[in-house]
Design a protein around this motif. Structure first.
Motif, PDB file in Angstrom:
ATOM      1  N   LEU A  26       0.829  -1.206   0.000  1.00  0.00           N
ATOM      2  CA  LEU A  26       0.000   0.000   0.000  1.00  0.00           C
ATOM      3  C   LEU A  26       0.863   1.255   0.000  1.00  0.00           C
ATOM      4  O   LEU A  26       0.560   2.225  -0.706  1.00  0.00           O
ATOM      5  CB  LEU A  26      -0.925  -0.013   1.212  1.00  0.00           C
ATOM      6  N   GLU A  27       1.943   1.242   0.762  1.00  0.00           N
ATOM      7  CA  GLU A  27       2.829   2.406   0.783  1.00  0.00           C
ATOM      8  C   GLU A  27       3.434   2.649  -0.600  1.00  0.00           C
ATOM      9  O   GLU A  27       3.545   3.801  -1.045  1.00  0.00           O
ATOM     10  CB  GLU A  27       3.937   2.213   1.812  1.00  0.00           C
ATOM     11  N   ILE A  28       3.832   1.590  -1.270  1.00  0.00           N
ATOM     12  CA  ILE A  28       4.385   1.723  -2.625  1.00  0.00           C
ATOM     13  C   ILE A  28       3.329   2.273  -3.576  1.00  0.00           C
ATOM     14  O   ILE A  28       3.610   3.171  -4.390  1.00  0.00           O
ATOM     15  CB  ILE A  28       4.922   0.364  -3.109  1.00  0.00           C
ATOM     16  N   ALA A  29       2.107   1.749  -3.477  1.00  0.00           N
ATOM     17  CA  ALA A  29       1.031   2.223  -4.349  1.00  0.00           C
ATOM     18  C   ALA A  29       0.741   3.699  -4.101  1.00  0.00           C
ATOM     19  O   ALA A  29       0.558   4.474  -5.056  1.00  0.00           O
ATOM     20  CB  ALA A  29      -0.233   1.391  -4.111  1.00  0.00           C
ATOM     21  N   VAL A  30       0.708   4.109  -2.857  1.00  0.00           N
ATOM     22  CA  VAL A  30       0.451   5.512  -2.522  1.00  0.00           C
ATOM     23  C   VAL A  30       1.520   6.411  -3.133  1.00  0.00           C
ATOM     24  O   VAL A  30       1.226   7.469  -3.709  1.00  0.00           O
ATOM     25  CB  VAL A  30       0.391   5.696  -0.988  1.00  0.00           C
ATOM     26  N   GLY A  31       2.775   6.000  -3.012  1.00  0.00           N
ATOM     27  CA  GLY A  31       3.853   6.785  -3.608  1.00  0.00           C
ATOM     28  C   GLY A  31       3.731   6.913  -5.110  1.00  0.00           C
ATOM     29  O   GLY A  31       3.952   7.991  -5.680  1.00  0.00           O
ATOM     30  N   LEU A  32       3.350   5.826  -5.775  1.00  0.00           N
ATOM     31  CA  LEU A  32       3.166   5.868  -7.231  1.00  0.00           C
ATOM     32  C   LEU A  32       1.980   6.737  -7.621  1.00  0.00           C
ATOM     33  O   LEU A  32       2.057   7.533  -8.565  1.00  0.00           O
ATOM     34  CB  LEU A  32       2.985   4.444  -7.774  1.00  0.00           C
ATOM     35  N   PHE A  33       0.866   6.591  -6.913  1.00  0.00           N
ATOM     36  CA  PHE A  33      -0.305   7.418  -7.203  1.00  0.00           C
ATOM     37  C   PHE A  33       0.021   8.893  -7.037  1.00  0.00           C
ATOM     38  O   PHE A  33      -0.398   9.743  -7.833  1.00  0.00           O
ATOM     39  CB  PHE A  33      -1.467   7.070  -6.264  1.00  0.00           C
ATOM     40  N   ALA A  34       0.769   9.216  -5.980  1.00  0.00           N
ATOM     41  CA  ALA A  34       1.087  10.609  -5.697  1.00  0.00           C
ATOM     42  C   ALA A  34       2.014  11.200  -6.748  1.00  0.00           C
ATOM     43  O   ALA A  34       1.894  12.372  -7.106  1.00  0.00           O
ATOM     44  CB  ALA A  34       1.723  10.728  -4.309  1.00  0.00           C
ATOM     45  N   SER A  35       2.947  10.396  -7.255  1.00  0.00           N
ATOM     46  CA  SER A  35       3.926  10.929  -8.206  1.00  0.00           C
ATOM     47  C   SER A  35       3.437  10.898  -9.650  1.00  0.00           C
ATOM     48  O   SER A  35       3.756  11.799 -10.431  1.00  0.00           O
ATOM     49  CB  SER A  35       5.245  10.156  -8.086  1.00  0.00           C
ATOM     50  N   ARG A  36       2.644   9.889 -10.015  1.00  0.00           N
ATOM     51  CA  ARG A  36       2.216   9.744 -11.414  1.00  0.00           C
ATOM     52  C   ARG A  36       0.744  10.034 -11.646  1.00  0.00           C
ATOM     53  O   ARG A  36       0.318  10.163 -12.798  1.00  0.00           O
ATOM     54  CB  ARG A  36       2.489   8.313 -11.892  1.00  0.00           C
ATOM     55  N   GLY A  37      -0.024  10.119 -10.577  1.00  0.00           N
ATOM     56  CA  GLY A  37      -1.467  10.246 -10.723  1.00  0.00           C
ATOM     57  C   GLY A  37      -2.123   8.872 -10.775  1.00  0.00           C
ATOM     58  O   GLY A  37      -1.517   7.888 -11.210  1.00  0.00           O
ATOM     59  N   ALA A 117      -1.113  14.386  -0.831  1.00  0.00           N
ATOM     60  CA  ALA A 117      -1.295  14.585  -2.275  1.00  0.00           C
ATOM     61  C   ALA A 117      -2.481  13.779  -2.789  1.00  0.00           C
ATOM     62  O   ALA A 117      -3.254  14.260  -3.634  1.00  0.00           O
ATOM     63  CB  ALA A 117      -0.016  14.203  -3.022  1.00  0.00           C
ATOM     64  N   LEU A 118      -2.640  12.555  -2.306  1.00  0.00           N
ATOM     65  CA  LEU A 118      -3.795  11.755  -2.725  1.00  0.00           C
ATOM     66  C   LEU A 118      -5.097  12.411  -2.309  1.00  0.00           C
ATOM     67  O   LEU A 118      -6.055  12.451  -3.084  1.00  0.00           O
ATOM     68  CB  LEU A 118      -3.715  10.352  -2.109  1.00  0.00           C
ATOM     69  N   HIS A 119      -5.156  12.898  -1.087  1.00  0.00           N
ATOM     70  CA  HIS A 119      -6.369  13.579  -0.632  1.00  0.00           C
ATOM     71  C   HIS A 119      -6.686  14.785  -1.507  1.00  0.00           C
ATOM     72  O   HIS A 119      -7.850  15.060  -1.812  1.00  0.00           O
ATOM     73  CB  HIS A 119      -6.191  14.025   0.819  1.00  0.00           C
ATOM     74  N   LEU A 120      -5.658  15.514  -1.897  1.00  0.00           N
ATOM     75  CA  LEU A 120      -5.873  16.730  -2.675  1.00  0.00           C
ATOM     76  C   LEU A 120      -6.300  16.448  -4.108  1.00  0.00           C
ATOM     77  O   LEU A 120      -7.123  17.163  -4.676  1.00  0.00           O
ATOM     78  CB  LEU A 120      -4.588  17.574  -2.687  1.00  0.00           C
ATOM     79  N   HIS A 121      -5.749  15.388  -4.713  1.00  0.00           N
ATOM     80  CA  HIS A 121      -5.899  15.206  -6.147  1.00  0.00           C
ATOM     81  C   HIS A 121      -6.662  13.965  -6.589  1.00  0.00           C
ATOM     82  O   HIS A 121      -7.147  13.923  -7.726  1.00  0.00           O
ATOM     83  CB  HIS A 121      -4.512  15.171  -6.809  1.00  0.00           C
ATOM     84  N   GLU A 122      -6.754  12.955  -5.736  1.00  0.00           N
ATOM     85  CA  GLU A 122      -7.279  11.675  -6.217  1.00  0.00           C
ATOM     86  C   GLU A 122      -8.529  11.185  -5.492  1.00  0.00           C
ATOM     87  O   GLU A 122      -9.022  10.102  -5.789  1.00  0.00           O
ATOM     88  CB  GLU A 122      -6.187  10.588  -6.106  1.00  0.00           C
ATOM     89  N   LEU A 123      -9.048  11.966  -4.564  1.00  0.00           N
ATOM     90  CA  LEU A 123     -10.205  11.506  -3.797  1.00  0.00           C
ATOM     91  C   LEU A 123     -11.402  11.190  -4.684  1.00  0.00           C
ATOM     92  O   LEU A 123     -12.143  10.233  -4.443  1.00  0.00           O
ATOM     93  CB  LEU A 123     -10.585  12.555  -2.746  1.00  0.00           C
TER      94      LEU A 123
END
Length: 201
Positions: A26-37, A117-123
């Motif tokens: 999950l931590e890896i996925a969060v980092g990827l989502f935050a950096s690449r969308g 970043a996920l909260h701001l952009h991907e919710l």
């Protein structure tokens, strides 16, 4: 005759809990989502980064939506619980409660910029029900701040306090965009000062 005193035995410090494989993925996925969308990352990308094959990855998560929900919902719960705990320490001192809230949120935002970043952009990528659950927790968290602000400042009504709370969140949640030019301790100090100034004038 000298009586020997018993030697006090030190209790060994508890070992930090080892993270589960699910938490690591999950931590890896969060980092990827935050950096690449969210749409810029596939399950294959996550599996490759985590060193996990497709079937093993789906053993932990049904898909990307499940990962996003697993990242965002618990964080919102932690913020609400943590905020209430800080306020509970200063029930008769709204100024101290506000300072404790700011300290808590700044520390969280600095420790978890990818989640911010996920909260701001991907919710909005979440399905309706998980998204509503996160939004509900977020509103409750905001209202904790509003209650403290209106107790501290008689010149504010709830709507005005809500404006200031969201403005302070904007400052404190800027951590995904801050570089490393300033060390963490100084960044924390600057964010705390700026947030408090926006709230109390």
């Amino acid at each position: 005759m000298t009586v020997e005193q018993p030697v006090a035995r030190r209790t060994p410090a508890p070992r930090p809990r080892r993270r589960s494989r699910r938490e690591e993925i999950l931590e890896i996925a969060v980092g990827l989502f935050a950096s690449r969308g969210y749409y810029g990352v596939s399950m294959d990308d996550i599996g490759a980064a985590a060193g996990v094959t497709g079937p093993a990855l789906y053993h932990h998560f049904a898909g990307k939506e499940a990962m996003l929900a697993a990242a965002l919902n618990p964080v919102s719960e932690q913020l609400l619980a943590g905020g209430r705990a800080r306020i509970g320490q200063y029930t008769d001192d709204p100024q101290a409660a506000l300072a404790a809230l700011v300290d808590f949120h700044v520390d969280f935002a600095l420790a978890h910029p990818a989640v911010i970043a996920l909260h701001l952009h991907e919710l909005d990528r979440l399905p309706d029900e998980p998204r509503r659950a996160v939004r509900r927790l977020q509103r409750q968290y905001v209202e904790e701040w509003v209650n403290v602000l209106t107790a501290l400042r008689s010149d504010l009504d709830a709507a005005e306090a809500r404006v200031l709370a969201h403005a302070a969140f904007g400052l404190m949640n800027s951590t995904p965009f801050l570089g490393g030019e300033v060390d963490r301790e100084r960044r924390a100090e600057l964010l705390r000062v700026a947030a408090l100034a926006s709230l109390v004038g």
